[in-house]
Design a protein around this motif. Structure first.
Motif, short mmCIF file in Angstrom:
data_model
loop_
_atom_site.label_atom_id
_atom_site.label_comp_id
_atom_site.label_asym_id
_atom_site.label_seq_id
_atom_site.Cartn_x
_atom_site.Cartn_y
_atom_site.Cartn_z
N LEU A 84 -6.86 -11.40 0.50
CA LEU A 84 -7.59 -10.16 -0.07
C LEU A 84 -6.68 -9.06 -0.29
CD1 LEU A 84 -10.43 -10.29 2.69
CD2 LEU A 84 -10.50 -10.80 0.18
N GLY A 85 -5.33 -8.88 0.41
CA GLY A 85 -4.41 -8.02 0.11
C GLY A 85 -3.95 -8.15 -1.43
N ALA A 86 -3.77 -9.29 -1.77
CA ALA A 86 -3.18 -9.60 -3.12
C ALA A 86 -4.19 -9.30 -4.12
CB ALA A 86 -2.80 -11.21 -3.18
N LEU A 87 -5.54 -9.38 -3.70
CA LEU A 87 -6.56 -9.15 -4.74
C LEU A 87 -6.76 -7.55 -4.90
CD1 LEU A 87 -9.20 -11.70 -3.54
CD2 LEU A 87 -7.77 -11.68 -5.92
N ARG A 88 -6.55 -6.94 -3.88
CA ARG A 88 -6.50 -5.45 -3.79
C ARG A 88 -5.44 -4.97 -4.77
NH1 ARG A 88 -5.92 -2.90 1.82
NH2 ARG A 88 -6.12 -0.97 0.55
N GLU A 89 -4.17 -5.63 -4.78
CA GLU A 89 -2.87 -4.99 -5.38
C GLU A 89 -3.07 -5.42 -6.89
OE1 GLU A 89 0.50 -7.15 -4.45
OE2 GLU A 89 0.50 -6.24 -2.36
N LYS A 90 -4.28 -6.44 -7.21
CA LYS A 90 -4.51 -6.71 -8.64
C LYS A 90 -5.78 -5.87 -9.12
CE LYS A 90 -3.29 -11.69 -7.97
NZ LYS A 90 -2.05 -11.73 -8.94
N GLU A 91 -6.09 -4.94 -8.25
CA GLU A 91 -6.99 -4.25 -8.44
C GLU A 91 -8.49 -4.89 -8.80
OE1 GLU A 91 -5.86 -1.05 -11.20
OE2 GLU A 91 -4.67 -0.02 -9.40
N MET A 92 -8.57 -5.94 -8.24
CA MET A 92 -10.00 -6.57 -8.48
C MET A 92 -11.15 -6.21 -7.45
SD MET A 92 -8.48 -10.45 -9.50
CE MET A 92 -10.03 -10.90 -10.68
N ILE A 93 -10.66 -5.78 -6.09
CA ILE A 93 -11.45 -5.41 -4.98
C ILE A 93 -10.78 -4.34 -4.44
CG2 ILE A 93 -12.19 -7.73 -4.56
CD1 ILE A 93 -10.45 -7.83 -2.05
N PHE A 94 -11.78 -3.45 -3.77
CA PHE A 94 -11.05 -2.42 -3.20
C PHE A 94 -11.56 -2.26 -1.65
CE2 PHE A 94 -11.81 -0.18 -7.44
CZ PHE A 94 -10.26 -0.31 -7.63
N LEU A 95 -10.79 -1.77 -0.65
CA LEU A 95 -11.17 -1.65 0.76
C LEU A 95 -11.72 -0.25 0.90
CD1 LEU A 95 -10.85 -2.75 3.74
CD2 LEU A 95 -8.48 -1.42 3.60
N ARG A 96 -12.99 -0.27 1.55
CA ARG A 96 -13.62 0.75 2.02
C ARG A 96 -13.22 1.26 3.35
NH1 ARG A 96 -20.06 -0.50 0.25
NH2 ARG A 96 -19.92 0.49 -1.81
N GLU A 97 -13.23 2.78 3.29
CA GLU A 97 -12.90 3.45 4.74
C GLU A 97 -13.38 2.99 6.02
OE1 GLU A 97 -12.76 7.56 4.05
OE2 GLU A 97 -11.11 7.40 2.37
#
Length: 287
Positions: A84-97
């Motif tokens: 999930l961290g890698a997918l965030r780096e690729k900006e495919m997903i975002f983490l909500r606060e």
């Protein structure tokens, strides 16, 4: 194309490396662009993104970890977090606060269409399995707030092919929506439950038609209301007597709305007789 070195990120400008641009591989549609992005993921990244897509555009790491663990015992929560961290780096997903579930991080797909393309890439047989797992996780983790997720649980059960539980949760979702005066939403839930139920479940199906007919009444949708009443009348003889009385009352109500007063009196008298047979004093009084 940043993974291929075509686009180079810089400050303040980004640049393009023409020598690395392979025109033969440029997709001609947005869906093609997104599919190409999926194809460039590692097998583990693609699998976890697919599992997340079954949850919805918004998803939680804990349910994705549950799916991964049940499909492959070697999958750990740390594996899921890393991907999930890698997918965030690729900006495919975002983490909500903040997250709707304690102890679980909440994520969202960058674009709704990315989630749709990813979801469509999951084999249908596998999708059903994933949906069942998501439904069970939601049931287990929603606790006292289960009412907030009844509709979502129903949707996953429906897509999982769990007909019995899907009907139960669709019915509950319809009742909850009706209690909040969300009549169109409630009618939609009841319609989906009706579509899943069969003629062999006559009493159950009749109760669903009655619930939907009452909503059509409130919304003033007379043609749809009449269609449900005709359907109910056609099967009334084989139903529980109390249900027959309820149907007669609804027919009398409709006749009154249409100013057909002789029919109103006639059907109301039938309802009174049926209510007496069923020992239903409340419906007898209503008649």
């Amino acid at each position: 194309e940043t993974e291929d070195g075509v686009i180079v990120r810089g400050t303040p400008f980004w640049s393009v490396e023409p020598a690395r641009l392979d025109l033969e591989r440029i997709p001609t549609t947005l869906t093609g662009v997104l599919q190409a992005s999926l194809d460039r993921l590692s097998p583990q990244e693609r699998t976890i993104l697919q599992q997340a897509s079954v949850v919805g555009r918004t998803f939680w790491d804990a349910v994705v970890a549950r799916i991964g663990k049940q499909i492959n015992e070697a999958t750990t929560g740390d594996d899921v977090q890393k991907v999930l961290g890698a997918l965030r780096e690729k900006e495919m997903i975002f983490l909500r606060e903040s997250s709707a579930f304690a102890g679980a991080q909440e994520f969202i797909f960058k674009h709704a269409i990315l989630r749709e393309v990813t979801y469509e890439s999951v084999i249908k047989r596998v999708r059903r399995t994933y949906h069942a797992m998501v439904a069970d996780w939601l049931i287990e983790n929603s606790g006292e707030r289960s009412g907030e997720y009844t509709g979502l649980i129903a949707e996953h059960l429906e897509k999982a092919g769990d007909r019995e539980r899907a009907i139960d949760y669709l019915t509950m979702a319809g009742q909850q929506a009706a209690a909040q005066y969300a009549n169109l939403e409630a009618a939609t839930y009841f319609s989906r439950a009706i579509d899943l139920s069969g003629p062999e479940e006559a009493d159950r199906q009749a109760a669903l038609f009655l619930a939907r007919e009452a909503l059509y009444d409130l919304r003033g949708e007379r043609e749809a209301q009449l269609a449900d009443l005709k359907r109910l009348e056609s099967v009334a003889d084989g139903l529980d007597v109390a249900l027959q009385a309820k149907i007669a009352l609804r027919r009398a109500n409709y006749a009154g709305l249409m100013s057909d007063y002789s029919a109103t009196i006639e059907v109301a008298q039938q309802a009174i007789a049926l209510a007496q047979m069923a020992g239903e004093s409340g419906m007898q009084a209503e008649g």
